[in-house]
Every structure is written in structure tokens, then in C-alpha cells.
Design a protein around this motif. Structure first.
Motif, PDB file in Angstrom:
ATOM      1  N   TYR A 179       0.868  -1.177   0.000  1.00 32.69           N
ATOM      2  CA  TYR A 179       0.000   0.000   0.000  1.00 32.69           C
ATOM      3  C   TYR A 179       0.905   1.226   0.000  1.00 32.69           C
ATOM      4  CZ  TYR A 179      -3.720   3.238   1.324  1.00 32.69           C
ATOM      5  OH  TYR A 179      -4.637   4.279   1.352  1.00 32.69           O
ATOM      6  N   GLU A 180       0.775   2.051  -1.040  1.00 32.35           N
ATOM      7  CA  GLU A 180       1.735   3.134  -1.238  1.00 32.35           C
ATOM      8  C   GLU A 180       1.041   4.453  -1.531  1.00 32.35           C
ATOM      9  OE1 GLU A 180       4.865   2.703  -0.697  1.00 32.35           O
ATOM     10  OE2 GLU A 180       4.933   0.509  -0.641  1.00 32.35           O
ATOM     11  N   LEU A 181       1.747   5.544  -1.193  1.00 38.48           N
ATOM     12  CA  LEU A 181       1.390   6.885  -1.620  1.00 38.48           C
ATOM     13  C   LEU A 181       2.368   7.271  -2.719  1.00 38.48           C
ATOM     14  CD1 LEU A 181       0.033   6.623   1.183  1.00 38.48           C
ATOM     15  CD2 LEU A 181       0.524   9.050   1.541  1.00 38.48           C
ATOM     16  N   VAL A 182       1.837   7.644  -3.879  1.00 42.04           N
ATOM     17  CA  VAL A 182       2.658   7.923  -5.053  1.00 42.04           C
ATOM     18  C   VAL A 182       2.271   9.292  -5.594  1.00 42.04           C
ATOM     19  CG1 VAL A 182       3.332   7.146  -7.360  1.00 42.04           C
ATOM     20  CG2 VAL A 182       2.717   5.456  -5.606  1.00 42.04           C
ATOM     21  N   GLU A 183       3.273  10.131  -5.846  1.00 43.17           N
ATOM     22  CA  GLU A 183       2.945  11.443  -6.389  1.00 43.17           C
ATOM     23  C   GLU A 183       3.808  11.784  -7.594  1.00 43.17           C
ATOM     24  OE1 GLU A 183       5.313  14.730  -3.729  1.00 43.17           O
ATOM     25  OE2 GLU A 183       3.518  13.883  -2.833  1.00 43.17           O
ATOM     26  N   GLY A 184       3.261  12.650  -8.423  1.00 47.56           N
ATOM     27  CA  GLY A 184       3.959  13.081  -9.629  1.00 47.56           C
ATOM     28  C   GLY A 184       2.985  13.786 -10.552  1.00 47.56           C
ATOM     29  N   ARG A 185       3.481  14.161 -11.725  1.00 47.01           N
ATOM     30  CA  ARG A 185       2.652  14.872 -12.697  1.00 47.01           C
ATOM     31  C   ARG A 185       1.984  13.884 -13.649  1.00 47.01           C
ATOM     32  NH1 ARG A 185       2.119  20.014 -14.015  1.00 47.01           N
ATOM     33  NH2 ARG A 185       3.981  20.597 -12.817  1.00 47.01           N
ATOM     34  N   VAL A 186       0.702  14.091 -13.886  1.00 45.95           N
ATOM     35  CA  VAL A 186      -0.019  13.287 -14.868  1.00 45.95           C
ATOM     36  C   VAL A 186       0.328  13.827 -16.262  1.00 45.95           C
ATOM     37  CG1 VAL A 186      -2.276  12.543 -15.697  1.00 45.95           C
ATOM     38  CG2 VAL A 186      -1.879  12.835 -13.231  1.00 45.95           C
ATOM     39  N   LEU A 187       1.105  13.063 -17.002  1.00 50.02           N
ATOM     40  CA  LEU A 187       1.523  13.516 -18.327  1.00 50.02           C
ATOM     41  C   LEU A 187       0.422  13.349 -19.364  1.00 50.02           C
ATOM     42  CD1 LEU A 187       5.212  12.236 -18.490  1.00 50.02           C
ATOM     43  CD2 LEU A 187       4.308  14.415 -17.639  1.00 50.02           C
ATOM     44  N   VAL A 192     -10.127   5.297 -22.409  1.00 48.31           N
ATOM     45  CA  VAL A 192     -10.075   4.242 -23.427  1.00 48.31           C
ATOM     46  C   VAL A 192     -11.161   3.240 -23.069  1.00 48.31           C
ATOM     47  CG1 VAL A 192      -8.704   2.448 -24.530  1.00 48.31           C
ATOM     48  CG2 VAL A 192      -7.599   4.554 -23.743  1.00 48.31           C
ATOM     49  N   GLY A 193     -12.216   3.202 -23.862  1.00 51.68           N
ATOM     50  CA  GLY A 193     -13.332   2.316 -23.567  1.00 51.68           C
ATOM     51  C   GLY A 193     -13.979   2.704 -22.252  1.00 51.68           C
ATOM     52  N   SER A 194     -14.053   1.764 -21.330  1.00 52.39           N
ATOM     53  CA  SER A 194     -14.726   1.994 -20.047  1.00 52.39           C
ATOM     54  C   SER A 194     -13.767   2.383 -18.935  1.00 52.39           C
ATOM     55  CB  SER A 194     -15.494   0.732 -19.630  1.00 52.39           C
ATOM     56  OG  SER A 194     -14.596  -0.353 -19.458  1.00 52.39           O
ATOM     57  N   ARG A 195     -12.518   2.715 -19.293  1.00 51.66           N
ATOM     58  CA  ARG A 195     -11.514   3.059 -18.282  1.00 51.66           C
ATOM     59  C   ARG A 195     -10.924   4.441 -18.560  1.00 51.66           C
ATOM     60  NH1 ARG A 195     -10.012  -2.271 -19.778  1.00 51.66           N
ATOM     61  NH2 ARG A 195     -10.312  -3.805 -18.105  1.00 51.66           N
ATOM     62  N   VAL A 196     -10.435   5.047 -17.473  1.00 55.69           N
ATOM     63  CA  VAL A 196      -9.605   6.250 -17.602  1.00 55.69           C
ATOM     64  C   VAL A 196      -8.228   5.910 -17.071  1.00 55.69           C
ATOM     65  CG1 VAL A 196      -9.177   8.562 -16.670  1.00 55.69           C
ATOM     66  CG2 VAL A 196     -11.424   7.985 -17.575  1.00 55.69           C
ATOM     67  N   TYR A 197      -7.216   6.295 -17.836  1.00 51.73           N
ATOM     68  CA  TYR A 197      -5.821   6.068 -17.453  1.00 51.73           C
ATOM     69  C   TYR A 197      -5.171   7.408 -17.147  1.00 51.73           C
ATOM     70  CZ  TYR A 197      -6.502   1.446 -19.536  1.00 51.73           C
ATOM     71  OH  TYR A 197      -6.955   0.183 -19.833  1.00 51.73           O
ATOM     72  N   LEU A 198      -4.580   7.513 -15.965  1.00 56.15           N
ATOM     73  CA  LEU A 198      -3.771   8.668 -15.603  1.00 56.15           C
ATOM     74  C   LEU A 198      -2.322   8.224 -15.690  1.00 56.15           C
ATOM     75  CD1 LEU A 198      -5.788   9.895 -12.466  1.00 56.15           C
ATOM     76  CD2 LEU A 198      -6.142  10.498 -14.871  1.00 56.15           C
ATOM     77  N   GLU A 221     -18.395  10.384 -11.331  1.00 58.64           N
ATOM     78  CA  GLU A 221     -19.489  11.136 -11.948  1.00 58.64           C
ATOM     79  C   GLU A 221     -20.481  11.615 -10.891  1.00 58.64           C
ATOM     80  OE1 GLU A 221     -22.870  10.631 -15.474  1.00 58.64           O
ATOM     81  OE2 GLU A 221     -21.552   8.947 -14.956  1.00 58.64           O
ATOM     82  N   GLN A 222     -20.809  10.738  -9.936  1.00 55.81           N
ATOM     83  CA  GLN A 222     -21.727  11.119  -8.866  1.00 55.81           C
ATOM     84  C   GLN A 222     -21.158  12.258  -8.029  1.00 55.81           C
ATOM     85  OE1 GLN A 222     -22.248   7.391  -6.842  1.00 55.81           O
ATOM     86  NE2 GLN A 222     -23.425   6.479  -8.521  1.00 55.81           N
ATOM     87  N   ALA A 223     -19.824  12.296  -7.912  1.00 57.19           N
ATOM     88  CA  ALA A 223     -19.175  13.361  -7.138  1.00 57.19           C
ATOM     89  C   ALA A 223     -18.962  14.632  -7.967  1.00 57.19           C
ATOM     90  CB  ALA A 223     -17.834  12.870  -6.601  1.00 57.19           C
ATOM     91  N   GLY A 224     -19.320  14.576  -9.251  1.00 58.48           N
ATOM     92  CA  GLY A 224     -19.161  15.741 -10.110  1.00 58.48           C
ATOM     93  C   GLY A 224     -17.726  16.028 -10.493  1.00 58.48           C
ATOM     94  N   ILE A 225     -16.896  14.988 -10.563  1.00 64.77           N
ATOM     95  CA  ILE A 225     -15.474  15.143 -10.867  1.00 64.77           C
ATOM     96  C   ILE A 225     -15.164  14.434 -12.181  1.00 64.77           C
ATOM     97  CG2 ILE A 225     -13.114  14.641 -10.114  1.00 64.77           C
ATOM     98  CD1 ILE A 225     -14.152  14.738  -7.238  1.00 64.77           C
ATOM     99  N   ASP A 226     -14.571  15.152 -13.112  1.00 63.50           N
ATOM    100  CA  ASP A 226     -14.126  14.571 -14.376  1.00 63.50           C
ATOM    101  C   ASP A 226     -12.656  14.218 -14.246  1.00 63.50           C
ATOM    102  OD1 ASP A 226     -13.460  13.831 -16.932  1.00 63.50           O
ATOM    103  OD2 ASP A 226     -13.911  15.768 -17.854  1.00 63.50           O
ATOM    104  N   PRO A 227     -12.303  12.935 -14.220  1.00 62.05           N
ATOM    105  CA  PRO A 227     -10.893  12.571 -14.032  1.00 62.05           C
ATOM    106  C   PRO A 227      -9.984  13.010 -15.170  1.00 62.05           C
ATOM    107  CG  PRO A 227     -12.211  10.624 -14.507  1.00 62.05           C
ATOM    108  CD  PRO A 227     -13.178  11.747 -14.280  1.00 62.05           C
ATOM    109  N   LEU A 228     -10.559  13.319 -16.323  1.00 61.71           N
ATOM    110  CA  LEU A 228      -9.725  13.843 -17.406  1.00 61.71           C
ATOM    111  C   LEU A 228      -9.184  15.224 -17.051  1.00 61.71           C
ATOM    112  CD1 LEU A 228     -11.726  12.726 -20.590  1.00 61.71           C
ATOM    113  CD2 LEU A 228      -9.812  11.574 -19.443  1.00 61.71           C
ATOM    114  N   GLY A 229      -9.799  15.854 -16.080  1.00 59.71           N
ATOM    115  CA  GLY A 229      -9.326  17.153 -15.614  1.00 59.71           C
ATOM    116  C   GLY A 229      -8.019  17.081 -14.840  1.00 59.71           C
ATOM    117  N   PHE A 230      -7.535  15.859 -14.547  1.00 53.59           N
ATOM    118  CA  PHE A 230      -6.246  15.712 -13.875  1.00 53.59           C
ATOM    119  C   PHE A 230      -5.077  15.803 -14.851  1.00 53.59           C
ATOM    120  CE2 PHE A 230      -8.934  13.077 -10.889  1.00 53.59           C
ATOM    121  CZ  PHE A 230      -8.978  14.043  -9.901  1.00 53.59           C
ATOM    122  N   ASP A 231      -5.366  15.943 -16.131  1.00 49.68           N
ATOM    123  CA  ASP A 231      -4.301  16.026 -17.126  1.00 49.68           C
ATOM    124  C   ASP A 231      -3.339  17.173 -16.787  1.00 49.68           C
ATOM    125  OD1 ASP A 231      -3.479  14.933 -19.871  1.00 49.68           O
ATOM    126  OD2 ASP A 231      -3.472  17.095 -20.210  1.00 49.68           O
TER     127      ASP A 231
END
Length: 263
Positions: A179-187, A192-198, A221-231
């Protein structure tokens, strides 16, 4: 949680002052403690302190190596609650598959209400650990964790619990199963299909990736957050390291992600 919460100095906050999203449950006296996040009550109920993960102990599991500071975490929670009456509070699913209560725990000491989860985090003897069906009060718990980390208490002095570099895929592979905490920039954030890749690197078959499957995307989606916004954002993710086209962490709910900086 969409942004990193900064810690506030002083003792851990009282639950009644910081989180009104919980429902009061039963009370009981603590008669036994297994580890830094599991206690038994005189009512026969075993309680798993929801929202945190303390360093793990073997607890009879063959071949399991104790995590560093496991004994210290157990001693700390013993000092807080052993032999004392506690009250449980629920903020989501209230039982796990083993029948244990999944609860926030409050104990009164010298007329002061102590929220045990927040105190363990403030002492640096646990990390925030959440599930999609148990997400209440996590902003306050993150702040308590940040305080313990800023003060370099407990686990935050031990390399075993260091925050990992999302750009170092080889080092992350060596932590597979942890179990890890990992940080960095989402490049690149890509659906892709039914998944989002960061993606934290350019070579997707090798580099570290945080993956959000379809069930997780519904929670976002229920939380109103678009994960593509982490780009191009700098983020910290937490979860279990797996190996599949490089190291990865599966993201099932937004609170696994802390945003450290936006482009």
C-alpha cells in the motif's frame, strides 16, 4: 477531496466539531486490541477503525512480516482506549465481510472528546485508507495525516512509508503488493473504452499508471469530478501497487487522489 488540505497545528480535532456526517452507533468498553486499527468491545463486537490503516502485524498469518512501527501503533491505541468506554459512529457501510464494525471511534479522556482515527494520524501512526462505500469525513482525516507528516512523527521518519516518485516505475515495481502513496505529474489523462488512465510516463507499457475502471468512474461522476481534468496536474494517489503493463494503482473513488498543483 479535490485539493490537498493543509494541516492545522495542535491536537487532533474532535469529531463533533469537524464532521456532522456521521450517525451515532453503539457504545462499549474496549477489552482487547489486535493492532493499531482493530479493537474488541465487551459487547462482543470487533471494530475496524474505518478511514485509517495502521502498520500491520502478522496476527497469526504464516510468513507475514510485521510492518515497521506495528507494535508502536498498537501501543498508542492501547494507551488511548484500552479499558475505556468508546462510542462508535457510522458514515457508510457499517460491517465488513468478517462481521467487524466499520466505525469511527470516540473516547473521552479528562473531559476531552478524542476522535481516535484523527489522533492516530496526527501521531504519525496510521495513514488514511478509504473505500468507495465509506468516504465520510476524509477531508479532516487527510488534514490530520498531513499534520503528522509535517511533524515527521512515527511512520513518516521510516523509509518504508516514504511517498514514492510516480516517475520511477522500477522502484514502484519493487513495491508490488504494498500500500503506497505515489505522487507526480499526470503527463496524460485518457479515456479508453470503459476506463480512464492517468499516465505518469510516456511509455504506457512500462510507466506508472493510475487506472479508474467503470465502477469507479460512476463514483467520480456522482461526485461531479471529471478525471480527465487531472491532465498535467501534480497529484498524489494512494492504493495497492499492482503490476500490469508497468506498476499501477486502481482508483475506485475520488478521495484516493489529492491534487497538489494544477497547470
Amino acid at each position: 477531496m479535490s485539493t490537498l488540505l493543509m494541516a492545522v497545528p495542535g491536537a487532533a480535532p474532535a469529531l463533533s466539531q469537524t464532521c456532522d456526517a456521521l450517525q451515532a452507533g453503539p457504545s462499549g468498553r474496549v477489552v482487547a486490541i489486535s493492532d493499531g486499527d482493530t479493537v474488541d468491545l465487551d459487547t462482543g463486537l470487533t471494530v475496524r477503525l474505518v478511514g485509517i490503516q495502521a502498520p500491520k502485524l502478522p496476527l497469526g498469518r504464516d510468513g507475514f512480516e510485521a510492518w515497521p512501527l506495528g507494535d508502536e501503533a498498537k501501543a498508542a491505541i492501547e494507551d488511548l482506549v484500552m479499558g475505556r468506554d468508546v462510542t462508535l459512529y457510522y458514515g457508510g457501510e457499517n460491517r465488513d465481510r468478517h462481521g467487524r464494525a466499520l466505525a469511527h471511534v470516540v473516547v473521552e479522556r479528562n473531559g476531552t472528546e478524542i476522535w481516535v482515527q484523527a489522533e492516530m494520524l496526527r501521531l504519525g501512526l496510521a495513514r488514511v485508507y478509504s473505500f468507495p462505500d465509506n468516504r465520510s469525513c476524509l477531508d479532516v482525516l487527510y488534514a490530520a495525516e498531513a499534520q503528522g507528516r509535517a511533524d515527521r512523527l512515527g511512520i513518516w521518519r521510516d523509509p518504508y512509508y516514504a511517498i514514492r516518485d510516480g516517475g520511477d516505475h522500477q522502484a514502484l515495481l519493487e513495491r508490488e503488493g504494498g500500500y503506497e502513496l505515489v505522487e507526480g505529474r499526470v503527463l496524460n489523462a485518457e479515456r479508453v473504452g470503459s476506463r480512464v488512465y492517468l499516465n505518469f510516463g510516456r511509455v504506457w507499457r512500462e510507466d506508472f499508471t493510475a487506472v479508474i475502471e467503470s465502477a469507479g468512474l460512476r463514483v467520480f461522476e456522482q461526485a461531479g469530478i471529471d478525471p480527465l481534468g487531472f491532465d498535467n496536474a501534480v497529484i498524489r494517489v494512494r492504493g495497492w501497487i499492482e503490476s500490469a503493463d508497468g506498476p499501477r494503482i486502481d482508483i475506485t473513488h475520488p478521495e484516493q487522489i489529492e491534487v497538489l498543483a494544477r497547470p
